[in-house]
Design a protein around this motif. Sequence first.
Motif: not given
Length: 329
Positions: A217, A221, A223
């Motif tokens: 994730t 994404m 991040y």
Amino acid sequence: MALVAGLALSLGACSQSSGLLTSEPEVPGSAKVAGAEVPRSEAEKAAEHWGKAHAGQPRNGKAALNYARSLKALDRKAEAFAVLQSSYLYNAQDREYLSEFGRLALDQGHAPMAQQLLERADDPAKPDWRVLSARGVALAQQGHYKAAVPFLERARALAPNQPSVINNLALVYTMDGQATQAEPMLRQANASTGADPRVRQNLALVLQLQGKKEEATRVAMGYDQPLPPAAAPVSIAARPAPANVASVAPAAQRVVAPAPTAERTMPAPQQAVARNELPPVRAVAARPRVPAAPVAEADPDVLIREAIAAEVAHEQERSRITTSSVPRQ
């Protein structure tokens, strides 16, 4: 299971949506014509120049090749493919021509045709990593993953820091059931300067396939940077706060004053529903899944023969017009 299907789709799809990289990303505002990087305005001038040269000499391999490269640099790849297809009959022994034609065929989704063209373009005495990588991709797009590995390994030996080669080799290993071997390759490709955005998504898929959902994730994404291979997955909530955000005391050190009793509102009790008052649930029979009909792959020999026949017919028509326009003595 859905992730495996998605990865298989990215391997088999055309280059516009594929996880496999069939061409190098162009530099914004610039293009490559005849091997040299030039501003886009210059590429447009080159396309105009070589377009006229190709129109005047449609059999000339150099004119066709440079015109196709100019169009490709301007992201007009379908037109570039058509140019090389029209002149193929007269340049079928030129390895440089076959290399460009084969890679464009692969980019346009003609994997069987590309496989034949690139096999003839491959020169054992002067190996080209672009040709070897494209041969591996052509095999992978047809589901021949084990056969694709040697070509991509040889391409990687010639261009060890090329992100597209590393990405393609990693995806082939993944589809062959070796995701653990693919992960460090995708980390290397993702860390390269100017890596294609699809490399990051492919890394996230491979991490997900291995059960590293939290890190997958993070990577997907954007991040944070991917964790090093030896590090354990870290929860997103455990990331350090940015420097401009004030630190928050741990929960054990925080003292929260309870709200005054008079201000508290309790939810109203809800009446219980007897089980026998619930409506019955009807069982619905599952519909049988109808398998999709197989899609027939276009025969590359037929495509080439059609291109040759069209070119011959064009030349015959030009000869007829020229002959009819000459005054008889």
